[in-house]
Every structure is written in structure tokens, then in C-alpha cells.
Motif scaffolding. Structure first.
Motif, mmCIF file in Angstrom:
data_model
loop_
_atom_site.group_PDB
_atom_site.id
_atom_site.type_symbol
_atom_site.label_atom_id
_atom_site.label_comp_id
_atom_site.label_asym_id
_atom_site.label_seq_id
_atom_site.Cartn_x
_atom_site.Cartn_y
_atom_site.Cartn_z
ATOM 1 N N THR A 118 -9.826 -9.744 31.505
ATOM 2 C CA THR A 118 -10.225 -8.638 32.382
ATOM 3 C C THR A 118 -9.060 -7.687 32.637
ATOM 4 O O THR A 118 -9.265 -6.474 32.708
ATOM 5 C CB THR A 118 -10.770 -9.156 33.736
ATOM 6 O OG1 THR A 118 -9.820 -10.032 34.330
ATOM 7 C CG2 THR A 118 -12.088 -9.878 33.549
ATOM 8 N N ARG B 99 -8.934 -5.531 29.650
ATOM 9 C CA ARG B 99 -10.097 -4.641 29.570
ATOM 10 C C ARG B 99 -9.980 -3.461 30.513
ATOM 11 O O ARG B 99 -10.239 -2.328 30.152
ATOM 12 C CB ARG B 99 -11.368 -5.432 29.873
ATOM 13 C CG ARG B 99 -12.637 -4.602 29.870
ATOM 14 C CD ARG B 99 -12.895 -4.009 28.512
ATOM 15 N NE ARG B 99 -14.061 -3.112 28.472
ATOM 16 C CZ ARG B 99 -14.029 -1.826 28.783
ATOM 17 N NH1 ARG B 99 -12.886 -1.278 29.183
ATOM 18 N NH2 ARG B 99 -15.126 -1.085 28.699
ATOM 19 N N ARG B 100 -9.574 -3.731 31.733
ATOM 20 C CA ARG B 100 -9.556 -2.632 32.692
ATOM 21 C C ARG B 100 -8.324 -1.753 32.543
ATOM 22 O O ARG B 100 -8.242 -0.680 33.156
ATOM 23 C CB ARG B 100 -9.688 -3.152 34.126
ATOM 24 C CG ARG B 100 -8.566 -3.972 34.621
ATOM 25 C CD ARG B 100 -8.737 -4.345 36.110
ATOM 26 N NE ARG B 100 -7.495 -4.913 36.577
ATOM 27 C CZ ARG B 100 -7.221 -6.213 36.632
ATOM 28 N NH1 ARG B 100 -8.141 -7.084 36.308
ATOM 29 N NH2 ARG B 100 -6.049 -6.634 37.021
ATOM 30 N N ALA B 101 -7.378 -2.185 31.714
ATOM 31 C CA ALA B 101 -6.246 -1.315 31.405
ATOM 32 C C ALA B 101 -6.707 -0.158 30.522
ATOM 33 O O ALA B 101 -6.015 0.860 30.428
ATOM 34 C CB ALA B 101 -5.148 -2.107 30.694
ATOM 35 N N GLY B 102 -7.858 -0.279 29.898
ATOM 36 C CA GLY B 102 -8.371 0.785 29.033
ATOM 37 C C GLY B 102 -7.791 0.707 27.636
ATOM 38 O O GLY B 102 -6.811 -0.020 27.398
ATOM 39 N N ALA B 103 -8.392 1.470 26.705
ATOM 40 C CA ALA B 103 -7.923 1.472 25.319
ATOM 41 C C ALA B 103 -6.452 1.842 25.302
ATOM 42 O O ALA B 103 -6.022 2.681 26.091
ATOM 43 C CB ALA B 103 -8.757 2.467 24.507
ATOM 44 N N ASP C 48 -16.705 -7.962 28.094
ATOM 45 C CA ASP C 48 -17.734 -7.063 28.621
ATOM 46 C C ASP C 48 -18.998 -7.827 28.986
ATOM 47 O O ASP C 48 -19.651 -7.530 29.985
ATOM 48 C CB ASP C 48 -18.040 -5.956 27.602
ATOM 49 C CG ASP C 48 -17.074 -4.779 27.748
ATOM 50 O OD1 ASP C 48 -16.344 -4.729 28.772
ATOM 51 O OD2 ASP C 48 -17.023 -3.924 26.849
#
Lengths: 181, 181
Positions: A71, A74-78, A136
Motif C-alpha cells: 500500500t 501504491r499510494r506513492a503513485g507511479a 488494488d
DNA sequence: CGTATGTGTCTCAGGGCTAAGATTTCTTCG
DNA sequence: CGAAGAAATCTTAGCCCTGAGACACATACG
């Protein structure tokens, strides 16, 4: 309505912590055990939350520790990449712990390690396509699960609880190292 | 007053969880992450509390797990004896975990095992004199330590937080096994 | 340039926890 | 009484975590 309601504290229906406090009052009446009202409840509530969380995450073949890493990425973004140090800070875990978490996730093909070209000490962990799909999927269900756990609290109570926990975290953090402020 | 105060939520000064929620809002705006306001804060606050607790207890040569057993025995009152099963329930731990905790405490001379004469399956753990002295010393300091951690909260806030945590524990517990109620 | 110091990650040794199942002992009931 | 089932604890195997220190690399400074 249910059960006995001893004393003037009508707010909290008798729970395990209330019994513990009664025990201490009998055994060591000279002690002021009021901190337990908050912190023993924090402890026990977290343990129950953690059991529930562990079961839910485990059904997806993940450990909570690994889910925590996924997570964060993931939430760090691409491009879904963080250094080991960033992962340690974000998960409140030691650097040794991060190494182990990354080992396991890499073995499962959910992340890959990549060395930084400019600073060769640094190791990035990056989500693979499989890791991205996994997180996701699991995160959405995780939120549903948490929503169920909060079912008995009104939105106003949730806001209040969030505010007080935030304040408590800050209070604990500031007490942590006396020779640092 | 201090720092920026984005949006209408003025109650919580921006903390790590607020940043996490912002990250999710950017990455997956279709998800309602409001459960994190409460449960991610519960998680992080507990981790900080636990770190602090572990350090404090460790200075007395104890582990939190062992301390948990000693306090359960102490507050049970003379003769400071409980069965392994009672210790498991009281500490929210598995029976295997209790066996290990008892092994360590017995090796350190803080408790002794005693078999029940009537029901020879049952094993009591009883505080030794050394164990009693130890727990009485450490518990008093533990309370002082907890009091410091709560320093930033008013008595009214503590009462509110205690009430809400109690309610949350109950809510989580009731959600735990769908096929049981 | 080269040593001293700092930083980021990993290794090692040692605890801690759990689920599943083995073991021992009670209880029930034909 | 004797066998089946229940109950309490312990054992095993496996995963997760930490602190301390090793190692590799970067940076500062004489």
C-alpha cells in the motif's frame, strides 16, 4: 439496561478494562490507574483489530507486513517506487524488518529491487504488474472490512475518535525522547 | 493556528494519516477511505505506544509479554495464581503463546508452575516472592510512564477517548465472526 | 587524493507469535 | 466398567520483528 453499572461512570458499559481497573483498585488502592482507561483500551482494541485484519489479509495470501509495504508503494503513485528507508519510516518498522518484508514480497513476484544509478547504496522497491493488481484488489476489500468494524460508531463519533487518536499519537511521540526537544 | 489547514476538517492538525488519505484521494479518488481516519490512526498510535512501552519494560529486564502475565497474576489477588487458559483469555493470546511466556518467566524465577490436585490437566502459574516484588515495582512505574504519554490530553478528552475506544472494541468484536450472532 | 565520518541496506542472533495437531486427563453414557 | 468425546496444555513448524553490527558507498575536508 444490560448488566450492572457500578459507580458514577455511566459512559462506558462494563468491559474487560473496567474489570481490570476494579481489580487494581482492590489490590493496590493507593495507585491511580486512570491511564489504563485510555491506554489499556487502546492496547486491547488494537489487538482485536489486528486479529481481524490479519485474517482478512491472509485470505489473499498476504501478511499484514507485506500488505503495508504494497500500500505504501501504491499510494506513492507511479512509478510505484520507494527506497527501503522510506518504507521503514512509512511502516514504523526497523530497517532490518524492511529487508525481510522486501525479501518475501520479491520472492512472491509482487515487487522488484532496483539499485539507484547515482547513489549505489540506495535500493528501490517497485511494484510489479502483479503487485499493482494485487494491492488494488486487496485494498478495496480492506476498506470494506474496516467499514464493517466501525459499524457501531456514528459518523460524529468517528470524527471525534479520529481527532483524539491523532492528538494521542502526537502526545506519545513528544514524550518519547526527553532529550530531543 | 499553526500550519496549513486544508479543507473543512479543522479538527485534526495534519498528521501522517492525513497525508496517507490525501495520497489515496489522488491515486484512487473513487474509493471512500474514511475508515482510515479512525483505524489507521488506531494502528499507528498503538505502534508508537508499544515502542515506548517496550523500551520502558525492557529497562527492567522484562518483555511486554511477560509483564502482561505478571500483572494478570498480581491483580488476581492472593495467592496470585491463574491457569494457562485464564492467562490466554486475559492477554488475548493463543494457548501456545501462553506456554512460551510461562516457560520464560519460570526460567527467570518470577513464577512457578503448579498442577491442580483435582484436575491434573490444569496448570497454574503462581507468582514467586521475586515475581511479586518485581511486578509491584514495575507496574507503578508503568503507570507513571503512561501518565506522561497522556500529558497532552485533558481529563475530559481522556474520558471521551476511553468511551469511544470501548465502543470500538465492542464493534470490532461483534463484527468478528458473521456466523456466530 | 585520501582518510574520517556519515548514510543506506543487509546479516546475524535471539525473541515473540500463531495454527495445527499430539498428549494427557477428565467426563459422559451405554 | 470402558470407550468416545471433550478439555487443558504442550510441541512443532513456520513466519515476523528487533538491536547490533557488518558492509558498501558517498561526502567532507585537510
Amino acid at each position: 439496561m444490560l448488566g450492572k453499572n457500578p459507580g458514577k461512570n455511566g459512559a462506558v458499559r462494563k468491559d474487560a478494562v473496567a474489570s481490570i481497573i476494579e481489580d487494581w483498585a482492590r489490590e493496590r488502592p493507593e495507585l491511580d490507574t486512570s491511564p489504563l482507561e485510555v491506554l489499556a483500551r487502546l492496547h486491547r482494541t488494537f489487538l482485536r483489530y489486528n486479529n481481524r485484519l490479519t485474517s482478512a489479509i491472509d485470505e489473499h495470501g498476504l501478511a499484514v507486513a507485506g500488505f503495508d509495504v504494497l500500500t505504501a508503494l501504491r499510494r506513492a503513485g507511479a512509478p510505484y517506487r520507494l527506497t527501503a528507508g522510506q518504507l521503514a519510516d512509512s511502516g514504523l518498522v526497523s530497517s532490518a524488518g524492511v529487508t525481510l518484508r522486501i525479501d518475501r514480497l520479491e520472492k512472491d513476484g509482487l515487487i522488484v529491487r532496483e539499485r539507484d544509478a547515482d547513489d549505489r547504496r540506495v535500493v528501490y522497491s517497485r511494484l510489479t504488474d502483479a503487485g499493482l493488481a494485487k494491492v488494488d484488489e486487496v485494498f478495496a476489500e480492506h476498506l470494506e472490512n474496516e467499514r464493517r468494524m466501525l459499524a457501531a460508531l456514528s459518523p460524529a463519533e468517528c470524527r471525534q475518535l479520529a481527532r483524539l487518536l491523532s492528538k494521542l499519537e502526537r502526545s506519545i511521540e513528544e514524550t518519547a525522547v526527553p532529550d530531543e526537544g
